[in-house]
Design an enzyme around this catalytic site. Structure first.
Site, PDB file in Angstrom:
ATOM      1  N   ASP A  37     -13.188   6.694 -16.158  1.00  0.00           N
ATOM      2  CA  ASP A  37     -12.273   7.834 -16.191  1.00  0.00           C
ATOM      3  C   ASP A  37     -12.913   8.974 -15.412  1.00  0.00           C
ATOM      4  O   ASP A  37     -14.077   9.312 -15.646  1.00  0.00           O
ATOM      5  CB  ASP A  37     -12.030   8.241 -17.652  1.00  0.00           C
ATOM      6  CG  ASP A  37     -10.861   9.187 -17.823  1.00  0.00           C
ATOM      7  OD1 ASP A  37     -10.614  10.031 -16.932  1.00  0.00           O
ATOM      8  OD2 ASP A  37     -10.200   9.108 -18.870  1.00  0.00           O
ATOM      9  N   GLN A 101      -0.329  10.337 -24.673  1.00  0.00           N
ATOM     10  CA  GLN A 101      -0.418   9.638 -23.393  1.00  0.00           C
ATOM     11  C   GLN A 101      -0.179  10.615 -22.254  1.00  0.00           C
ATOM     12  O   GLN A 101       0.769  11.398 -22.271  1.00  0.00           O
ATOM     13  CB  GLN A 101       0.599   8.496 -23.344  1.00  0.00           C
ATOM     14  CG  GLN A 101       0.455   7.603 -22.140  1.00  0.00           C
ATOM     15  CD  GLN A 101       1.403   6.414 -22.173  1.00  0.00           C
ATOM     16  OE1 GLN A 101       2.307   6.327 -23.007  1.00  0.00           O
ATOM     17  NE2 GLN A 101       1.209   5.487 -21.246  1.00  0.00           N
ATOM     18  N   HIS A 107      -2.883   1.705 -20.679  1.00  0.00           N
ATOM     19  CA  HIS A 107      -4.337   1.680 -20.535  1.00  0.00           C
ATOM     20  C   HIS A 107      -5.000   1.866 -21.888  1.00  0.00           C
ATOM     21  O   HIS A 107      -4.506   2.592 -22.742  1.00  0.00           O
ATOM     22  CB  HIS A 107      -4.827   2.738 -19.546  1.00  0.00           C
ATOM     23  CG  HIS A 107      -4.449   4.152 -19.874  1.00  0.00           C
ATOM     24  ND1 HIS A 107      -3.164   4.640 -19.744  1.00  0.00           N
ATOM     25  CD2 HIS A 107      -5.198   5.188 -20.315  1.00  0.00           C
ATOM     26  CE1 HIS A 107      -3.133   5.914 -20.086  1.00  0.00           C
ATOM     27  NE2 HIS A 107      -4.364   6.278 -20.444  1.00  0.00           N
ATOM     28  N   PHE A 108      -6.085   1.150 -22.062  1.00  0.00           N
ATOM     29  CA  PHE A 108      -6.943   1.327 -23.222  1.00  0.00           C
ATOM     30  C   PHE A 108      -8.163   2.112 -22.780  1.00  0.00           C
ATOM     31  O   PHE A 108      -8.666   1.921 -21.673  1.00  0.00           O
ATOM     32  CB  PHE A 108      -7.388  -0.026 -23.809  1.00  0.00           C
ATOM     33  CG  PHE A 108      -6.435  -0.595 -24.809  1.00  0.00           C
ATOM     34  CD1 PHE A 108      -6.708  -0.527 -26.171  1.00  0.00           C
ATOM     35  CD2 PHE A 108      -5.256  -1.197 -24.403  1.00  0.00           C
ATOM     36  CE1 PHE A 108      -5.824  -1.060 -27.105  1.00  0.00           C
ATOM     37  CE2 PHE A 108      -4.367  -1.724 -25.321  1.00  0.00           C
ATOM     38  CZ  PHE A 108      -4.651  -1.654 -26.680  1.00  0.00           C
ATOM     39  N   HIS A 109      -8.605   2.992 -23.657  1.00  0.00           N
ATOM     40  CA  HIS A 109      -9.831   3.743 -23.442  1.00  0.00           C
ATOM     41  C   HIS A 109     -10.953   3.019 -24.182  1.00  0.00           C
ATOM     42  O   HIS A 109     -10.779   2.621 -25.340  1.00  0.00           O
ATOM     43  CB  HIS A 109      -9.722   5.155 -24.045  1.00  0.00           C
ATOM     44  CG  HIS A 109      -8.630   5.981 -23.448  1.00  0.00           C
ATOM     45  ND1 HIS A 109      -8.880   6.987 -22.548  1.00  0.00           N
ATOM     46  CD2 HIS A 109      -7.290   5.960 -23.631  1.00  0.00           C
ATOM     47  CE1 HIS A 109      -7.740   7.564 -22.195  1.00  0.00           C
ATOM     48  NE2 HIS A 109      -6.755   6.953 -22.848  1.00  0.00           N
TER      49      HIS A 109
END
Length: 144
Positions: A37, A101, A107-109
């Site tokens: 990220d 979101q 997407h997964f963090h």
């Protein structure tokens, strides 16, 4: 943005998948792409996105895609743990703007956490350069 709005193929993650925007990649397989990220909540904050389909969030992901994608999320989480040796790992995901979101591509963090080290807020903070992220990405890649 409502939970059931149409998928926008001009979102930043779709552009990353198409190679139109850069990213600091840590993992890729047929189901998923994982990259750091650029607005990290902490060191090693990794995002895992599905490569197929146009899912805005987890509820949209076709059932046939869930298994392979979630295995990829798990592989990335294991590599983050092995490469960075955190005290814990958060794995989370948001569905819709009211839930938090901010990019409307599923997407997964994967966020490593350490005791005594603060975690920043989601989707804020200073943008990191590729040069700043590359050494952390190398440590995660070494965890595979």
């Amino acid at each position: 943005m409502t939970l059931h709005a149409p998928y926008d193929p001009s979102n930043i993650f779709a552009k990353i998948l198409r190679g139109e925007m850069p990213s600091v990649k840590v993992y890729e397989d047929e189901a998923a792409l994982a990259f750091l990220d650029v607005f990290p909540m902490g060191e090693g904050h990794t995002l895992v996105i599905p490569k197929r389909g146009e899912a805005r969030h987890f509820i949209d992901l076709p059932e046939a895609e869930v298994g392979g994608y979630m295995l990829s999320v798990q592989k990335v989480a294991r590599a983050v743990e092995k490469g960075l040796s955190p005290d814990g790992v958060r794995i989370f995901q948001f569905n819709g703007a009211p839930a938090g979101q901010s990019v409307f591509h599923l997407h997964f963090h994967v966020l490593p956490v350490w005791e005594g080290r603060a975690v920043g807020p989601h989707a804020t903070g200073a943008m990191k350069s590729a040069a700043e992220l590359d050494p952390v990405a190398a440590r995660i890649r070494a965890g595979f």
